[in-house]
Design a protein around this motif. Structure first.
Motif, short mmCIF file in Angstrom:
data_model
loop_
_atom_site.label_atom_id
_atom_site.label_comp_id
_atom_site.label_asym_id
_atom_site.label_seq_id
_atom_site.Cartn_x
_atom_site.Cartn_y
_atom_site.Cartn_z
N ALA A 18 13.79 -6.39 -13.00
CA ALA A 18 12.78 -6.97 -14.23
C ALA A 18 12.29 -8.64 -13.64
N LYS A 19 13.55 -9.26 -13.02
CA LYS A 19 12.98 -10.61 -12.22
C LYS A 19 11.87 -10.34 -11.17
N LEU A 20 12.32 -9.09 -10.47
CA LEU A 20 11.31 -9.04 -9.09
C LEU A 20 9.83 -8.33 -9.84
N LEU A 21 10.01 -7.69 -11.02
CA LEU A 21 8.69 -7.28 -11.36
C LEU A 21 7.72 -8.61 -11.91
N GLU A 22 8.53 -9.45 -12.57
CA GLU A 22 8.01 -10.83 -12.99
C GLU A 22 7.40 -11.31 -11.96
N ARG A 23 8.07 -11.42 -10.94
CA ARG A 23 7.61 -12.39 -9.82
C ARG A 23 6.82 -11.99 -8.87
N TYR A 24 6.89 -10.86 -8.47
CA TYR A 24 5.90 -10.10 -7.51
C TYR A 24 5.07 -9.05 -7.83
N GLY A 25 5.13 -8.58 -9.26
CA GLY A 25 4.44 -7.37 -9.61
C GLY A 25 3.02 -7.53 -9.53
N ASP A 26 2.55 -8.67 -9.62
CA ASP A 26 1.05 -8.84 -9.49
C ASP A 26 0.37 -8.86 -8.29
N ARG A 27 1.29 -8.73 -7.16
CA ARG A 27 0.94 -8.40 -5.61
C ARG A 27 0.69 -7.09 -5.30
N ILE A 28 1.00 -6.28 -6.10
CA ILE A 28 1.02 -4.79 -5.79
C ILE A 28 -0.61 -4.54 -5.91
N GLU A 29 -1.03 -4.22 -4.49
CA GLU A 29 -2.49 -3.45 -4.32
C GLU A 29 -2.54 -2.06 -4.55
N ASP A 30 -3.66 -1.61 -5.20
CA ASP A 30 -3.66 -0.14 -5.09
C ASP A 30 -4.52 0.45 -3.78
N PRO A 31 -3.88 1.25 -3.17
CA PRO A 31 -4.74 1.90 -1.91
C PRO A 31 -5.60 3.08 -2.30
N LEU A 32 -5.46 3.57 -3.72
CA LEU A 32 -6.16 4.98 -3.94
C LEU A 32 -7.63 4.64 -4.41
N PRO A 33 -8.35 5.13 -3.70
CA PRO A 33 -9.99 4.79 -4.12
C PRO A 33 -10.20 4.95 -5.50
N ALA A 34 -11.01 4.15 -5.93
CA ALA A 34 -11.33 3.99 -7.53
C ALA A 34 -12.04 5.23 -8.13
N GLU A 35 -12.69 5.93 -7.10
CA GLU A 35 -13.38 7.44 -7.70
C GLU A 35 -12.26 8.40 -7.66
N ILE A 36 -11.16 8.32 -7.07
CA ILE A 36 -10.39 9.44 -7.21
C ILE A 36 -9.47 8.93 -8.92
N ARG A 37 -8.94 7.76 -8.91
CA ARG A 37 -8.28 7.22 -10.00
C ARG A 37 -9.36 7.76 -11.30
N LYS A 38 -10.75 7.50 -11.34
CA LYS A 38 -11.37 7.58 -12.24
C LYS A 38 -11.70 9.16 -12.42
#
Length: 852
Positions: free
Chosen positions: A306-326
Motif C-alpha cells: 500500500a505504501k509503495l502504491l501510494e508513493r510510486y504508483g503514478d510512475r507506472i507507464e503504459d506500454p500498450l498502444p492506445a488503439e489496442i486498449r481502445k
C-alpha cells in the motif's frame, strides 16, 4: 574500473532469462556494453567480454550464439565481483559499503513491548541517507530496501527470497485473491459464520492469560459501536495488541464472526486504527490476500505494498498502444495495477485483472510467434511428390483412419511451401502418429533429403527405430545395418540409431553415414544435437514427446540443418513436426505452443482393445492384486505405479522401494525374482536396463514411480495398478493407462486411493467413464490448472500470475493482436512500440512458456 558490474550482471541475466532475443534493453544490449566500456582500462573484464564479440556486435549473433556468450560473460562478471569482494578490507566497526568509523556510543535502550508485525514505531525514525531516485518509470527499479517500506532487514530478506528486489517487483506481486470486508454492519446486526466489518470505540483492552497454566499471553479487546452494542475480539498469543489498540481508540474489525457464550465474538480479526490509518487497507473493503513466504505476515505485506502504491504508483507507464486498449476496452496499466491491489468494487477488480492478464498473454504470444517467424524465415525444401509414401501406405495391412489421412494432408500442404513447416501433431497412444511421420519422411527421402526423429529417452528411441524398421521391411526384427528396400526408390533406405549408449565403432559408422548421406532416416536422443553430429541434407526434424524438450533443443536441430545445407551454397531450414501423446487442451496449445500449427488425430484405429478402468475403495483393493496374479499366470505382465509425493523424489523413490519389497515378500513371494523396480533416482543407464528387461519379458511385474509415464511399449502388459491415484492429475492417469492395452489381449486399469476426498472420487469416476484423452485434459485444466498437466516436473505456463488458460476469448484476442503487431513491425522497433518491446522482453523471463 568504471563499469558498474552488479548492474551489468543484472542486465545480462535478464537477457539470458528472456531467451537471448536482444529485446530486454531499449536499443539492444550493444548500447549497454558501449556505455559500460567508456573509460575502462585495457584488459578490463568488460573489454575482454566485448572483445569476444564480432565487430558487428551482440545483435548480429544467432540466438544460440547470444546465449553462449551471455553465459560466459556472466561467469566473467561473477569472478570479477568475487575477487573485488575478497580484496575489499573489512575492519571492526566498518562494512564494505561504508568505512566510516562510529563516532558515538549508543546508550542501551529501555526494553519496550513489541509492536504488531508490520507496524511502524511511534518514536521518530533514525534519519537515513537520501537516495537519488531516477525520474519517471525508471524509479520503479529502485532497490526495495531503499523504497521506504518501513520493513526491517529480516522482512526485506524474505521479500527478496520471493523475487521482490525492486519497487516494480512489489507492484507486480499481485494478490492471489481478495477477502470481501466491504460490508460494514452494526454490531447488533452481525450474523454468525459470515465475514463482516464493524466500526467502533475500544472500551476495554487488556492482556489475558489463557491455556493450561495461563502460559498463552493474549489480548482481549471490547469494542462498542454508535448504537451502544458491544463485541469482544480475542487476539490469541498476541499480548502486544493491548498497546496497539488502547482504550478510546476508534477502530475497525473485520473477519468471520463466531458465537461464544451466546455472544458474537471475533478471533484474531483484521483490524485498523481509523484515526491513524485513514483509508482502510485491512478492513471495510475488498482486502488483498497475497502469496507469502514463511515468517512474512499478510498484514505486513499489505502495509508495504500500500505504501509503495501510494508513493510510486503514478510512475507506472503504459506500454500498450492506445488503439489496442481502445479496441479491446482495457484499463490503463496504472489504474489496473491500483485496482488489482485495492479494488473499488468487484467489477473494478475484474476489469483490472483482465488488463493484467492480457499483458501476460500478449507477452507469450509475441514470444511464440516470434519463434515461429524465426523458424519459418529463410528457405526450406518444397516437397510436392509423394508417390513413394503412397505406395508404402498401400502395403500396410490396414488403411489410415480418416483422422490420420486429414493430418497427413496438413503435413503435405506445409512441406509443399518454400518456408519451413512448424506443426504440432497430437494423438493418443496408439492413434497412429508414427505412421504419419514416416510417410512424411519417405517423401523427404524421395526428394533426396534426410529426416531425423528425436526421442527423450534411449528406450523410446530404440522402440522408434524398431518400429520404423518393422513398418518399412515387414519383418519383426531390424535388418542388418538398418538397410531396407522401399518400393519406388532406386537404392535401399538406411535407418540408423544414435544414442548415448551407442558403442564407439557403431557410433563412428553412424556419424559417417549421417554426415555423408549414407543414412536417410536417423533416430536418436539428445545425442542427435551434440557436437560432432553433422547432417548431409536435413529436410525434416520430427520431435517425439515434445513437452520433454525445450525451445533450445529444437533450435539446435534447426541450426544443424541450416549448416548442413549451407555447405552446398543454399542454406535451408528443415521442416519441423513435433508429436505428443499427452492431450493438450486448445487454450494451452494456443498459449504454450503457439509457435506451432495444430493437428489432432482424434480417432483410434479399428480393432484397438478397450481398457476397462475401475476405481477401487480400500476395502476392494485386494481385487487388483488378485487380477495381477491371474494375468501373470496366463503369461501376461503388469505395472504397479506408486503414489506421487509432491516436491520429493527422494520420498517417492523410498515409497516405491517399500512397495517393491512388500510385493516380493507378502503379496507375490512366489514371483519375487520376477519383479523389477524403477524410480527417478536411478542412474539413466540403470533405468534403461530395467525398462528393456521388462519389455523383453524378463520380469512379470514392474513397480515404478511416475517416470514410466512416457516411453515404454510392452504389448504383453495387460494390468495397470495405480496406488494413490487421487494424487495424480487426470491427464497423467490417462498416460499411465495408455501403457497397457497395446496388444491383442483385454486390459484393465485399477485406480487405488486409501482416503480420497469427495472431489477426488468425482475425478476418478471421470476416468472410469471416458477414455477420451482430450476430454480428460480439459477437465484436468479446469480442476488443477496448467501446472499439473504433465505432472509436477512439467510446469507448462504455471508462471502466469493473473491470466487463466480457461479464458479462451482473451487468449484469442492476445493472439490476434500479437500477429497484427508483428506483421506491421516484426522487431517492435518503431518508436510507438519500443516501450512495449521492453515490457514484453522483461516479462519473458518471468512467464514460463515451456519447460526445458
Amino acid at each position: 574500473m568504471t563499469a558498474d558490474l552488479p548492474r551489468l550482471r543484472g542486465v545480462l541475466q535478464r537477457e539470458l532469462d528472456a531467451g537471448a532475443y536482444d529485446f530486454t534493453v531499449p536499443g539492444g544490449l550493444d548500447t549497454v556494453l558501449r556505455e559500460q566500456a567508456r573509460g575502462e582500462p585495457p584488459g578490463s573484464a568488460v573489454l575482454r567480454m566485448i572483445g569476444a564479440l564480432p565487430s558487428s556486435g551482440f545483435g548480429s549473433l544467432t540466438v544460440e550464439e547470444r546465449a553462449a556468450w551471455l553465459r560466459r560473460a556472466l561467469a566473467t562478471v561473477k569472478r570479477e565481483l568475487t575477487l573485488e569482494d575478497a580484496l575489499t578490507p573489512v575492519t571492526r566497526g566498518t562494512t564494505r559499503m561504508s568505512a566510516a568509523p562510529r563516532t558515538a556510543t549508543k546508550k542501551p535502550a529501555r526494553a519496550k513491548a513489541p509492536l504488531p508485525d508490520g507496524e511502524a514505531p511511534t518514536t521518530r525514525p533514525r534519519a537515513a541517507a537520501k537516495e537519488k531516485i531516477a525520474p519517471g518509470a525508471a524509479g520503479l527499479d529502485l532497490p526495495i530496501e531503499q523504497a521506504g517500506t518501513g520493513l526491517g532487514p529480516a522482512h526485506l530478506g524474505r521479500l527478496k527470497r520471493m523475487g521482490i528486489h525492486v519497487v516494480r517487483d512489489a507492484l507486480q506481486h499481485y494478490p492471489s485473491r481478495h477477502t470481501d470486508f466491504s460490508q460494514t454492519v452494526a454490531i447488533a446486526a452481525l450474523r454468525v459464520d459470515q465475514e463482516q466489518t464493524v466500526r467502533g470505540r475500544v472500551v476495554s483492552s487488556r492482556e489475558v492469560r489463557m491455556g493450561r497454566g495461563g502460559k498463552m499471553r493474549s489480548t482481549e479487546v471490547v469494542v462498542q459501536d454508535e448504537g451502544g452494542s458491544r463485541i469482544t475480539a480475542t487476539f490469541f498469543n498476541q499480548p502486544f495488541m493491548a498497546r496497539a489498540l488502547p482504550e478510546g481508540a476508534e477502530i475497525a474489525l473485520a473477519g468471520k464472526v463466531a458465537r461464544f457464550r451466546n455472544r458474537p465474538q471475533y478471533s484474531n480479526p483484521e483490524w485498523e486504527r481509523l484515526e491513524v490509518d485513514g483509508e482502510g487497507k485491512h478492513t471495510g473493503r475488498l482486502v488483498p490476500v497475497y502469496p507469502l513466504t514463511e515468517g512474512l505476515p499478510q498484514r505486513t505485506m499489505r502495509t508495504a505494498i500500500a505504501k509503495l502504491l501510494e508513493r510510486y504508483g503514478d510512475r507506472i507507464e503504459d506500454p500498450l498502444p492506445a488503439e489496442i486498449r481502445k479496441r479491446l476496452g482495457l484499463l490503463g496499466l496504472m489504474e489496473a495495477t491500483r485496482q488489482c491491489h485495492y479494488p473499488d468494487s468487484h467489477e473494478a477488480l475484474r476489469e483490472a485483472r483482465r488488463r493484467l492478464a492480457f499483458d501476460e498473454l500478449l507477452a507469450i504470444q509475441v514470444g511464440v510467434q516470434t519463434r515461429r517467424r524465426e523458424w519459418r524465415s529463410g528457405d526450406a525444401p518444397a516437397i510436392e511428390v509423394h508417390s513413394v509414401a503412397d505406395d508404402f501406405l498401400r502395403t500396410l495391412p490396414w488403411a489410415l483412419t480418416k483422422a490420420q489421412a486429414r493430418v497427413l494432408n496438413d503435413v503435405r500442404e506445409d512441406i509443399a511451401q518454400p518456408h519451413a513447416m512448424s506443426r504440432l501433431l497430437e494423438g493418443d497412444v496408439g492413434s497412429g502418429k508414427t505412421v504419419v511421420a514416416l510417410a512424411a519422411m519417405l517423401s523427404m527421402v524421395q526428394a533426396g533429403y534426410q529426416s531425423v526423429l528425436m526421442a527423450p529417452t534411449e528406450v523410446l528411441a530404440e522402440q522408434h527405430y524398431r518400429t520404423l524398421c518393422r513398418l518399412l521391411s515387414g519383418e519383426p526384427e531390424p535388418p542388418l545395418h538398418g538397410l531396407v528396400t522401399v518400393a519406388g526408390l532406386p537404392l535401399q533406405v538406411r535407418v540408423v540409431l544414435l544414442t548415448g549408449s551407442t558403442r564407439a565403432a557403431e557410433r563412428k559408422d553412424a556419424l559417417n553415414a549421417i554426415r555423408f548421406g549414407g543414412a536417410q532416416i536417423v533416430v536418436g536422443t539428445h545425442a542427435l544435437i551434440q557436437e560432432g553430429v553433422t547432417y548431409h541434407r536435413l529436410g525434416l526434424a520430427v520431435v517425439d514427446e515434445q513437452h520433454r524438450f525445450g525451445v533450445m533443443q529444437r533450435g539446435e536441430l534447426r541450426r544443424k540443418g541450416i549448416e548442413a545445407s549451407g555447405a552446398e551454397g543454399r542454406p535451408l531450414t528443415p521442416h519441423l513436426l513435433v508429436m505428443s501423446a499427452t492431450p493438450i487442451p486448445r487454450t494451452l496449445a494456443l498459449t504454450a505452443y503457439g509457435d506451432l500449427d495444430l493437428s489432432i488425430i482424434d480417432e483410434m484405429p479399428a480393432g484397438r482393445v478397450p481398457i476397462e478402468t475401475r476405481f477401487l475403495p480400500p476395502i476392494q483393493r485386494v481385487e487388483a492384486f488378485q487380477h495381477i496374479r491371474k494375468e501373470v499366470a496366463a503369461g501376461r505382465q503388469a505395472f504397479v505405479i506408486c503414489p506421487l509425493v509432491e516436491g520429493s523424489e527422494v520420498i517417492e523413490s523410498r515409497a516405491a522401494t517399500e512397495e517393491y519389497e512388500r510385493l516380493r515378500t507378502e503379496q507375490f513371494p512366489e514371483l519375487a525374482e520376477r519383479i523389477l523396480l524403477l524410480h527417478g533416482r536411478m542412474p539413466a543407464r540403470e533405468k534403461d536396463r530395467v525398462m528393456r528387461a521388462f519389455a523383453a519379458h524378463e520380469a512379470d511385474i514392474l513397480v515404478s514411480t511416475a517416470v514410466v509415464e512416457v516411453g515404454i511399449d510392452v504389448p504383453n502388459a495387460t494390468v495397470m495398478v495405480i496406488e494413490g491415484a487421487d494424487r495424480f492429475g487426470l491427464a497423467q492417469l490417462h498416460q499411465f493407462r495408455g501403457r497397457v492395452g497395446r496388444g491383442e489381449y483385454p486390459s484393465h486399469c485399477f485406480l487405488l486411493a486409501d482416503d480420497p476426498s469427495a472431489e477426488a472420487e468425482d475425478r476418478l469416476s471421470v476416468m472410469e467413464r471416458t477414455s477420451d484423452g482430450f476430454a480428460l485434459a480439459e477437465a484436468d485444466l479446469q480442476l488443477r490448472g496448467p501446472g499439473d498437466l504433465f505432472g509436477t516436473a512439467q510446469s507448462g505456463v504455471a508462471g502466469l500470475r493473473v491470466a487463466s488458460l480457461l479464458d479462451a476469448p482473451l487468449i484469442d484476442a492476445a493472439r490476434k493482436e500479437a500477429s497484427a503487431l508483428l506483421e506491421a513491425d516484426p522487431e517492435l522497433a518503431l518508436p510507438e512500440h519500443r516501450a512495449l518491446r521492453y515490457a514484453i522482453a522483461s516479462r519473458t523471463g518471468e512467464v514460463v512458456v515451456e519447460t526445458h
